[in-house]
Design an enzyme around this catalytic site. Structure first.
Site, PDB file in Angstrom:
ATOM      1  N   CYS A   1      18.099  99.605  72.146  1.00  0.00           N
ATOM      2  CA  CYS A   1      16.893  99.409  72.946  1.00  0.00           C
ATOM      3  C   CYS A   1      15.979 100.607  72.753  1.00  0.00           C
ATOM      4  O   CYS A   1      16.429 101.739  72.690  1.00  0.00           O
ATOM      5  CB  CYS A   1      17.143  99.256  74.447  1.00  0.00           C
TER       6      CYS A   1
ATOM      7  N   ARG B   1      15.891  99.875  66.885  1.00  0.00           N
ATOM      8  CA  ARG B   1      16.846 100.087  67.971  1.00  0.00           C
ATOM      9  C   ARG B   1      17.266  98.783  68.645  1.00  0.00           C
ATOM     10  O   ARG B   1      18.115  98.788  69.547  1.00  0.00           O
ATOM     11  CB  ARG B   1      16.255 101.017  69.030  1.00  0.00           C
TER      12      ARG B   1
ATOM     13  N   TRP C   1      18.090  95.357  72.682  1.00  0.00           N
ATOM     14  CA  TRP C   1      19.345  94.964  72.050  1.00  0.00           C
ATOM     15  C   TRP C   1      20.235  94.551  73.220  1.00  0.00           C
ATOM     16  O   TRP C   1      20.625  95.382  74.039  1.00  0.00           O
ATOM     17  CB  TRP C   1      19.946  96.139  71.290  1.00  0.00           C
TER      18      TRP C   1
ATOM     19  N   ASN D   1      16.628 101.967  78.809  1.00  0.00           N
ATOM     20  CA  ASN D   1      17.535 102.003  77.662  1.00  0.00           C
ATOM     21  C   ASN D   1      18.837 102.620  78.156  1.00  0.00           C
ATOM     22  O   ASN D   1      18.828 103.727  78.670  1.00  0.00           O
ATOM     23  CB  ASN D   1      16.904 102.864  76.554  1.00  0.00           C
ATOM     24  N   GLY D   2      19.927 101.866  78.017  1.00  0.00           N
ATOM     25  CA  GLY D   2      21.210 102.408  78.475  1.00  0.00           C
ATOM     26  C   GLY D   2      21.996 101.325  79.181  1.00  0.00           C
ATOM     27  O   GLY D   2      21.762 100.137  78.951  1.00  0.00           O
TER      28      GLY D   2
ATOM     29  N   GLU E   1      33.532 101.011  53.322  1.00  0.00           N
ATOM     30  CA  GLU E   1      32.072 101.022  53.453  1.00  0.00           C
ATOM     31  C   GLU E   1      31.458  99.815  52.725  1.00  0.00           C
ATOM     32  O   GLU E   1      30.513  99.198  53.220  1.00  0.00           O
ATOM     33  CB  GLU E   1      31.521 102.352  52.911  1.00  0.00           C
TER      34      GLU E   1
ATOM     35  N   LYS F   1      29.166  97.127  54.640  1.00  0.00           N
ATOM     36  CA  LYS F   1      27.788  96.817  54.215  1.00  0.00           C
ATOM     37  C   LYS F   1      27.625  95.316  54.036  1.00  0.00           C
ATOM     38  O   LYS F   1      26.645  94.734  54.472  1.00  0.00           O
ATOM     39  CB  LYS F   1      27.428  97.504  52.886  1.00  0.00           C
TER      40      LYS F   1
ATOM     41  N   GLU G   1      27.667  93.511  57.410  1.00  0.00           N
ATOM     42  CA  GLU G   1      26.486  93.818  58.224  1.00  0.00           C
ATOM     43  C   GLU G   1      25.265  92.999  57.828  1.00  0.00           C
ATOM     44  O   GLU G   1      24.553  92.496  58.681  1.00  0.00           O
ATOM     45  CB  GLU G   1      26.106  95.302  58.075  1.00  0.00           C
TER      46      GLU G   1
ATOM     47  N   HIS H   1      51.160  94.031  51.178  1.00  0.00           N
ATOM     48  CA  HIS H   1      51.833  93.938  52.474  1.00  0.00           C
ATOM     49  C   HIS H   1      51.100  92.994  53.424  1.00  0.00           C
ATOM     50  O   HIS H   1      51.037  93.243  54.628  1.00  0.00           O
ATOM     51  CB  HIS H   1      51.970  95.327  53.087  1.00  0.00           C
TER      52      HIS H   1
ATOM     53  N   LYS I   1      20.391 100.086  64.999  1.00  0.00           N
ATOM     54  CA  LYS I   1      20.641 101.286  64.215  1.00  0.00           C
ATOM     55  C   LYS I   1      21.257 102.395  65.056  1.00  0.00           C
ATOM     56  O   LYS I   1      22.070 103.174  64.590  1.00  0.00           O
ATOM     57  CB  LYS I   1      19.323 101.776  63.610  1.00  0.00           C
TER      58      LYS I   1
END
Ligand code: G6P
Length: 634
Positions: A2, A27, A80, A106-107, A509, A513, A516, A532, A629
């Site tokens: 946010c 955000r 968000w 925001n929070g 990573e 990626k 995402e 395994h 982000k």
């Protein structure tokens, strides 16, 4: 998570708010909204208007264009979603019962249920499922009490009401509040969520992050936890959490880190991938300047005493930053000989290991605002303070792209990765910047502890100096290669990434990626672990991407790749050309570099392939669904 903006001054607020929100959209982009107060010409007070739209900011811009929005005081929000679905009724700003107080937040207000129940018992109706809505209602109630004494509405009254309400809130938040009765007053406060004030001429802007301020002013005043400010067109009254008036000099935003521009690229992510040679070049010139003694070739901004007596390193991070930390841990242990452990910051908060003596704690966060990382670091510092024994004292280093962030104000030392602002939600150049930061630390520790010979240190240093050129060539070549390869992935549902040793985190990573931005299910495994369990997933439709770089596990990875091929999986190799590469159905060729520096290159095909697959699938690459982000909630 946010973004909030607020403005008070002598110009129309709405265009400034929308521009600020545009810079903060990274955000969150589930919904957006603005509220403004247009002062009455013939009397006190003004008209508060609130406009909100579901989805991207463009929808709100259209609405504001169509309906207009007047007033020189306003607040804005890009969301968000945490509490309540991304619907209009949950979009900020939220208002009190009579619609005269508006709030953006925001929070997370952790005790919102309790507060809501109390308000509902008083008969106050709620319009949303958000945690935020309790705030305007509580402020509205306080204002009623304050006005009942016969005092006239004023900025100080609003300040007083917000202060009283903030005392009731538990959690982490940054708030901006406006009131229809006071078109000349904006009240803002923060607790464990970022908020900065930008000082213009006779006008002020507040925002969660610097890009929203940079187009408006370069003079900023970052707020500290618990501070509250009353902003009027004439000035700022800033108070600390004990109500004591603060006089602090503002600081100046320097550099281009606050300017957001896509240049000629289709997406920020692609631009940022292409900026990596530059990131590396800058890092080389800053940290590996020529002319330093061969046995100590690294320049870092810390006194020698900073490194003294460190026997153990613990690294706390989330997401991509954690993958960089894992490569870092490999380097610090295997190259520099220091026992190093990496933790998910969110797990560390509630299950920290027993305290070890002489430990350096490193927090890695590109944004410097990730709530879990900040809280884990704060908790660790507190544990160590409480211990009392100097051997257990807290020593903290933050590795970040945003030295001016909350992290920068929280830890003792900061290593600025200097990657330049990153807008694409999927981190790319900041990942490279974080990796490079760990190479600098590993070289420094190795030279101080003499855990490596001068020859080994010089060899690694020289290889690192060549990385910008290697990256330049690699990105050029792989952009096209990945684009071609991506066409084969359009209906793939699962992908497996394999890596070992220093390249295991790169497999993680690569998978992250892909998940995402392309929404394809992907998993990264240490190649030796595949047999395994994960091997059961393999079949013709499951591509396996194996990172096989020469070094101590080269042959091992090749054997693991063979095992996958024997199960019909389509095998894609990220490896140097040569006879060994014949095992792969498709090769994404890398230059032959040492195992130590290989992650700096092997990550490039991962980034480009994910980018092109997501592009082929027509997805929103810079703003993938459900992500943000900067994750400023727990
Ligand atoms: C979010 C982002 C990730 C990022 C993670 C940690 O989840 O979507 O890309 O890696 O946060 O962010 P940080 O700012 O702490 O590096």
């Amino acid at each position: 998570m946010c973004g909030i903006v607020a403005v008070i001054g002598s110009r129309e607020a709405a265009p400034l708010l929308l521009e600020g929100l545009r810079q903060l959209e990274y955000r969150g982009y589930d919904s957006a909204g603005v509220a403004t107060v247009d002062a009455f010409e013939d009397g006190p007070g003004g008209l508060l208007t609130c406009q909100r739209a579901k989805g991207k900011l463009a929808n709100l811009c259209e609405l504001v264009d169509r309906e207009g929005s007047l007033g020189q005081l306003g607040i804005g929000h890009t969301r968000w979603a945490t509490h309540g679905k991304p619907e209009i009724h949950n979009a900020h700003p939220h208002r009190d019962e009579c619609g005269s107080v508006a709030v953006v937040q925001n929070g997370i207000i952790e005790n919102h249920r309790f507060l809501r129940e109390q308000l509902e018992l008083k008969g106050i109706p709620f319009a949303s499922e958000t945690d935020t809505e309790v705030i305007p209602h509580l402020i509205g109630e306080e204002l009623k009490v304050l006005q009942s004494n016969g005092d006239l509405p004023s900025g100080s009254m609003l300040l007083d009401a917000v202060r009283k309400v903030a005392l009731k809130l538990k959690g982490a938040y940054a708030l901006a509040v406006i009131w229809a009765e006071t078109p000349d007053a904006l009240v803002v406060t923060r607790w464990q969520a970022p908020l900065l004030i930008g000082l213009g001429e006779g006008e002020f802007l507040c925002a969660s992050d610097t890009p929203a301020l940079a187009g408006f002013t370069r003079t900023i005043l970052p707020m500290e936890d618990g501070e509250i400010a009353l902003l009027t067109p004439l000035g700022i009254e800033l108070y600390n959490k004990d109500g004591v008036r603060q006089q602090r000099n503002p600081s100046l935003l320097t550099g281009s880190n606050h300017v957001v521009n896509k240049r000629h690229f289709r997406h920020f992510m692609l631009k940022e991938i292409h900026e990596q040679p530059e990131t590396a070049q800058l890092w080389v010139s800053r940290h590996l300047p020529l002319g330093l003694p061969v046995e100590a070739p690294v320049a870092l901004p810390f006194e020698d005493s900073f490194y003294e007596g460190i026997e153990r390193i613990e690294i706390l991070a989330c997401g991509t930053s954690r993958h960089a930390a894992m490569v870092g841990a490999y380097l610090l242990e295997q190259f520099s000989g220091i026992p190093t452990a990496v933790f998910y910051a969110s797990e560390f908060r509630y299950a920290a290991p027993p305290l070890a003596a002489n430990t350096l704690t490193i927090g890695v966060t590109q944004s410097g605002e990730t709530a879990d990382t900040l809280a884990a670091l704060a908790m660790e510092a507190e544990r160590r303070r409480a211990h009392g024994d100097p051997a257990f004292a807290s020593r903290q280093l933050g590795v970040t792209n945003r030295p001016e962030s909350s992290l920068g104000r929280q830890v003792d030392h900061i290593l600025d990765i200097g990657s330049g602002i990153e807008i694409g939600v999927a981190a790319t150049k900041t990942f490279l910047g974080q990796l490079l930061a760990f190479y600098a630390l590993a070289l420094k520790f190795a030279s101080l502890r003499k855990s490596r010979s001068i020859l080994e240190i010089t060899t690694l240093t020289n290889e690192l100096r060549d990385i910008p050129n290697q990256l330049r060539r690699l990105i050029q070549k792989h952009d096209q290669l990945s684009e071609n390869l991506a066409t084969r992935f359009s209906d793939t549902q699962d992908v497996i990434f394999l890596g070992r040793g220093i390249n295991y985190p790169i497999a993680l990573e690569g998978a992250l990626k892909l998940k995402e931005i392309s929404y394809i299910h992907a998993e990264g495994y240490p190649a030796g672990e595949m047999k395994h369990g994960p091997i059961a997933l393999l079949e013709r439709r499951v591509p396996v991407i194996a990172i096989a770089m020469p070094g101590r596990v080269f042959e091992k990875v090749l054997s693991n790749a063979q095992e996958a091929k024997a199960r019909d999986a389509k095998l894609i190799g990220v490896a140097p050309e040569g006879p060994e590469a014949e095992v792969f159905d498709v090769l994404m060729p890398l230059p032959e570099v040492s195992e130590w520096t290989s992650p700096l290159l092997s990550v490039i095909p991962m980034q480009l392939l994910s980018y092109h697959i997501a592009f082929q699938r027509g997805l929103d690459i810079d703003q993938p669904r459900n992500l943000a982000k900067s994750v400023t909630v727990e």
